[in-house]
Design an enzyme around this catalytic site. Structure first.
Site, PDB file in Angstrom:
ATOM      1  N   HIS A 198       0.374  -1.075  -0.356  1.00  0.00           N
ATOM      2  CA  HIS A 198       0.287  -0.848  -0.239  1.00  0.00           C
ATOM      3  C   HIS A 198       1.017   0.937   0.212  1.00  0.00           C
ATOM      4  O   HIS A 198       2.533   1.319  -0.082  1.00  0.00           O
ATOM      5  CB  HIS A 198      -0.522   0.317   1.900  1.00  0.00           C
ATOM      6  CG  HIS A 198      -0.323  -0.031   2.652  1.00  0.00           C
ATOM      7  ND1 HIS A 198       0.802   1.064   2.831  1.00  0.00           N
ATOM      8  CD2 HIS A 198      -0.138  -0.914   3.504  1.00  0.00           C
ATOM      9  CE1 HIS A 198       1.100  -0.031   4.159  1.00  0.00           C
ATOM     10  NE2 HIS A 198       0.486  -1.209   4.150  1.00  0.00           N
ATOM     11  N   GLU A 199       0.604   2.257   0.192  1.00  0.00           N
ATOM     12  CA  GLU A 199       0.573   4.484  -0.010  1.00  0.00           C
ATOM     13  C   GLU A 199       1.737   4.018   1.286  1.00  0.00           C
ATOM     14  O   GLU A 199       3.228   4.363   1.026  1.00  0.00           O
ATOM     15  CB  GLU A 199      -0.140   4.967   0.208  1.00  0.00           C
ATOM     16  CG  GLU A 199      -0.512   4.532  -1.734  1.00  0.00           C
ATOM     17  CD  GLU A 199       0.306   5.377  -2.177  1.00  0.00           C
ATOM     18  OE1 GLU A 199       1.542   5.765  -1.943  1.00  0.00           O
ATOM     19  OE2 GLU A 199      -0.295   4.470  -3.481  1.00  0.00           O
ATOM     20  N   VAL A 241       2.213   6.392   7.367  1.00  0.00           N
ATOM     21  CA  VAL A 241       1.259   6.819   5.680  1.00  0.00           C
ATOM     22  C   VAL A 241      -0.074   6.687   6.045  1.00  0.00           C
ATOM     23  O   VAL A 241      -0.333   5.136   6.604  1.00  0.00           O
ATOM     24  CB  VAL A 241       1.510   6.363   4.925  1.00  0.00           C
ATOM     25  CG1 VAL A 241       1.340   6.818   4.364  1.00  0.00           C
ATOM     26  CG2 VAL A 241       3.290   7.034   4.625  1.00  0.00           C
ATOM     27  N   ARG A 265      -3.961  -5.583   6.802  1.00  0.00           N
ATOM     28  CA  ARG A 265      -5.213  -6.448   7.770  1.00  0.00           C
ATOM     29  C   ARG A 265      -5.858  -5.072   7.629  1.00  0.00           C
ATOM     30  O   ARG A 265      -6.885  -5.758   7.786  1.00  0.00           O
ATOM     31  CB  ARG A 265      -4.822  -6.178   9.104  1.00  0.00           C
ATOM     32  CG  ARG A 265      -3.273  -7.604   9.210  1.00  0.00           C
ATOM     33  CD  ARG A 265      -3.288  -7.952  11.058  1.00  0.00           C
ATOM     34  NE  ARG A 265      -1.990  -9.367  10.693  1.00  0.00           N
ATOM     35  CZ  ARG A 265      -1.422  -9.254  10.752  1.00  0.00           C
ATOM     36  NH1 ARG A 265      -0.497  -7.922  10.504  1.00  0.00           N
ATOM     37  NH2 ARG A 265      -0.345 -10.689  10.640  1.00  0.00           N
ATOM     38  N   HIS A 318       3.843   0.922   2.072  1.00  0.00           N
ATOM     39  CA  HIS A 318       5.053   0.727   1.543  1.00  0.00           C
ATOM     40  C   HIS A 318       5.988   1.491   0.470  1.00  0.00           C
ATOM     41  O   HIS A 318       7.215   1.694   0.919  1.00  0.00           O
ATOM     42  CB  HIS A 318       5.029  -0.385   0.937  1.00  0.00           C
ATOM     43  CG  HIS A 318       4.457  -1.485   1.986  1.00  0.00           C
ATOM     44  ND1 HIS A 318       2.730  -2.059   2.188  1.00  0.00           N
ATOM     45  CD2 HIS A 318       5.034  -2.567   3.347  1.00  0.00           C
ATOM     46  CE1 HIS A 318       2.491  -2.841   2.334  1.00  0.00           C
ATOM     47  NE2 HIS A 318       4.116  -3.651   3.710  1.00  0.00           N
TER      48      HIS A 318
END
Length: 297
Positions: A23-24, A174, A185, A26
């Site tokens: 996701h953003e 973030v 999750r 990462h």
């Protein structure tokens, strides 16, 4: 061979270890690493040794094709390490710690507080797989996210104690627009659960407001957080929703020792917590009176 070639070219290698389902959060670490290093490796590996037998290893979302598309879109990733379990754990890896064989790494005095209270073997698994990945990738710089703050401190100690020639960097958590920390999750949450999921972050902010009003003792700082979670828990019960809310813990610790504090001194503190929304366990943290630079150093 790839790593040897990159090293011969004098490039600094950055490394972002992940369990996939990117996701953003990462991608922000990947972008940070890309600005810092001339060559960049991202690993995607769902690590069995950090899951207990009753946890969600089999259910953990695996989205490799989508992950690779996201990494390609960032434009700065040179290599992706996506190993098989048998490559990382040649002796096998049953989830029951008592049945495990092979070599494992544990960072003493930092692994059994906070998250370690609920997940006593979790950081043994994290330290072990990170050591293996460091040995494979041989990075000069590594990048981890603040959302897993205890993990960051454990890995900082791991790097120091095992003399890895690596510099560690920590990226800011973030969040979604409403403040919910991005997490793989979060996919488990239904729309109704998602509305309640923000409770943990809101409760941490209640304590932050109290801290900003010059309050420093533990009970006064944490009382507003406990009260908010209690209100939401009772509200969910009264609505007879098909899930429950349950607080796992709030923790207020020294940023170096991770020991629980009765009073915050000039060093500041890490405030963290975990909340069950249904069967999904959400974690989050904020820093009180210190910055991420302290965590990195």
């Amino acid at each position: 061979n790839w790593r040897r070639k990159v090293g011969s070219e004098g490039k600094f290698v950055g490394f972002v270890p992940t369990m996939g389902c990117l996701h953003e959060g990462h991608l922000s670490l990947v972008k940070q690493a890309g600005q810092h290093c001339q060559a960049l490796v991202v690993s995607i590996f769902v690590n069995p040794s950090q899951f207990a037998p009753h946890e969600d290893l089999e259910k953990y979302p695996r989205t490799l094709s989508d992950d690779l598309d996201k990494l390609a879109s960032v434009g700065c990733v040179d290599a992706v390490l996506n190993p098989e379990v048998k490559e990382i754990y040649p002796a096998g890896i049953p989830l029951d710690v008592e049945k495990q064989q092979g070599t494992f790494v544990e960072v003493k005095s930092k692994s059994h507080q906070m998250e370690g209270q609920t997940r006593p073997t979790f950081f043994r698994g994290v330290a072990t797989v990170v050591t293996k990945l460091f040995n494979i990738v041989q990075p000069d710089h590594v990048f981890f996210g603040q959302k897993d703050i205890q993990q960051c401190i454990i890995i900082k100690n791991l790097i120091r104690d095992l003399h890895f020639p690596i510099e560690m960097h920590v990226g800011t958590t973030v969040r979604e627009k409403d403040g919910l920390a991005m997490s793989s999750r979060n996919k488990y949450l239904t729309p109704e659960m998602r509305k309640v999921g923000i409770t943990l972050y809101q409760s941490l902010n209640e304590t932050k407001k109290t801290f900003e009003n010059k309050i420093r003792d533990r009970q006064s700082l944490l009382s507003p957080a406990y009260e908010l979670v209690d209100r939401v828990t009772k509200d969910v019960e009264s609505q007879k929703l098909d899930f429950s809310v349950k607080l796992d813990y709030f923790s207020l610790v020294d940023p170096d020792t991770l020991q629980e504090l009765d009073k915050i001194d000039e060093k500041g503190a890490i405030l963290s917590g975990a909340l069950y929304v249904g069967t999904t366990r959400l974690i989050d943290n904020i820093l009180l009176g210190l910055t991420l630079k302290h965590i990195e150093e």
